[in-house]
Design an enzyme around this catalytic site. Structure first.
Site: not given
Ligand code: NI
Length: 177
Positions: A100, A142-143, A146
């Site tokens: 990341c 994953h994105e 966030h």
């Molecule tokens: Ni990330």
């Protein structure tokens, strides 16, 4: 446009729930997207979420042409995804290594759903509705994490599978997510 600094883990702004985008197609909005693209490219990432540059909106971008880190990975189309909703299509999860831009220099083994549907809109408000698997599904999960203040280390099940790239993969030259 410009390359922004990626906030790093420990910055409280990465832990907020991001807000829905309600206004599309404005000048400021397109400038923000250009900044995100510039930043992702400059940092050699495969994805970036707006909160990572301090913008608390539900916007992610991602795309992979080919990655030396994932030589067998499928190509992921360049995508701007706004107000995303992810629906797992099975409960099956698979562990894979992630990095990341907000956790530079490190990698961790993270379980993710193997098959998902994701929906949202692009920067013009057009609907996106895709069913994906594998690496593409991993990048999206994953994105989108966030946007809910979740960084991948929070999902590592065994912290022995978390460490510095230089130690874990001494021969590799790696991209960040
Ligand atoms: Ni990330």
């Amino acid at each position: 446009m410009s390359v922004k600094k990626a906030l790093r883990m420990g910055d409280a702004r990465l832990l907020r729930r991001a807000e829905e985008v309600t206004a599309f197609d404005s000048k400021e909005f397109h400038e923000l997207l250009a900044d995100m693209r510039d930043t992702m490219q400059a940092l050699d990432g495969v994805g970036l979420a707006a909160p990572q540059i301090g913008i608390n909106l539900r916007i992610v971008i991602f795309g992979v042409e080919s990655s030396p880190r994932y030589p067998d990975a499928e190509v992921v189309p360049d995508t701007v995804l706004i107000n995303p909703v992810i629906t797992p299509l099975s409960q099956t999860k698979e562990s894979g290594w992630e990095g990341c831009l907000s956790v530079p220099g490190m990698r961790g083994l993270v379980p993710r759903f193997t098959h998902i549907r994701y929906q949202g809109t692009d920067q013009f408000g057009a609907l996106i509705d895709r069913t994906v698997s594998g690496f593409h599904a991993r990048v999206v999960q994953h994105e989108c994490d966030h946007l809910d203040g979740i960084l991948y280390p929070m999902r590592i099940e065994d912290l022995r599978n978390f460490g510095f790239i230089s130690e874990l993969f001494p021969d590799q030259n790696n991209q960040e997510e």
